[in-house]
Design an enzyme around this catalytic site. Sequence first.
Site, short mmCIF file in Angstrom:
data_model
loop_
_atom_site.label_atom_id
_atom_site.label_comp_id
_atom_site.label_asym_id
_atom_site.label_seq_id
_atom_site.Cartn_x
_atom_site.Cartn_y
_atom_site.Cartn_z
N PHE A 111 0.69 -1.45 0.29
CA PHE A 111 -0.26 0.15 0.10
C PHE A 111 0.61 1.43 0.07
CE2 PHE A 111 -2.80 -3.46 1.08
CZ PHE A 111 -4.12 -3.27 0.85
N GLY A 114 -0.94 8.43 -0.06
CA GLY A 114 -0.52 9.67 0.38
C GLY A 114 1.48 9.79 0.55
N LYS A 115 2.15 10.48 1.69
CA LYS A 115 3.80 10.96 1.20
C LYS A 115 4.26 9.46 0.81
CE LYS A 115 3.44 14.98 3.27
NZ LYS A 115 3.47 16.09 4.14
N GLU A 293 -2.99 -4.68 13.05
CA GLU A 293 -1.26 -5.60 13.72
C GLU A 293 -1.95 -6.41 15.07
OE1 GLU A 293 2.83 -4.37 13.84
OE2 GLU A 293 2.86 -4.27 16.08
#
Length: 343
Positions: A111, A114-115, A293
């Site tokens: 994935f 964004g940044k 997680e």
Amino acid sequence: MNLKFVAVLLFLVVVLGVMFIYLKPIYRFREGLCDSSEGRSGDGHLFRSPDLHLVATNGLKYPQPSITHGRTDVVSVTPWLAPVVWEGTFYPVLLDSIYQKRNITVAATVFAVGKYIRFLKDFLETAEQHFFVGFKVKVYVFTDQPNEVPKVKMAAGRELVVRSVPNSKRWQDISARRMEIIQTLIEEMLKNDVDYIFCLDVDSKFHSRWGTESLGELVAVIHPGYYKDDRSKFPYERRPASRAYVAPGEGDFYYCGGAFGGVLAEVHQLAQTCRKNFEDDAKEGIEAAWQEESHLNRYMWLNKPSKVLSPEYLWQDFKARNSEVRVIRFSGVIKNYNEIRPN
């Protein structure tokens, strides 16, 4: 004739008769087992090949396993007898020869939202160098910036698939949505084309071989930050109200959310379960300590992985390498979370 000799002779006859009666069915069972799941080497000796009842290449020479072989400085098998994979605990040539005959295809999901798109080039380029080299691989990139996906030359039999996903104002939401997307991907695109899948973090890169030694039904990676710690220090979700809850004194290892995998059916079940538990928690205003997680660790506690990968398979670049970590295969790169995360 000496009576003592006669008595001994009769005793031996009785013993041999009992052994024949009881061992003959076992021998027949053994023969049936060999017919169904074992092979026979060139010199006629029966052998059972490792994992999935595969037959090793005829004439392939490799050291036989023994108590003294391998690693004595680390745990190399779990209490439920799953292998823990470290450098020095497997034979790459043997494993590759087995799986090449099966003509397997391995998928990887990543994935880049964004940044995090900035990490994708290193991930893809190093994957070409180290991730299942010589095998058919499909890398699925999920991003909100498909036009920014770097052009990386891929070897024959390897494919890059880009799929668009929306961005989010919270990195926690991006993280949580992964399980839903992985579940859908398996259902809609992978079930007829792929044998194994690994779900990996994009802000990481490969340094050394990651190959067939990592394959299993359900595969988890031990978190490099906690593998030397007592269970009481693991950052499990400790609130009983959450569906990710792991009670004090429970749990096995603490696993990474940034690398896990296995066969499609097992990973699908994991993703589906973690997604549902996350969504049910959210309906009650609960967000687990470490999002997916935490849910993954709860799942792996209840559904033991069939293979566990050592911290070689997701090290942290800001940590000095410990002596037991002979090879770093995959690692999370150093970054400024305040700069790359939306919140």
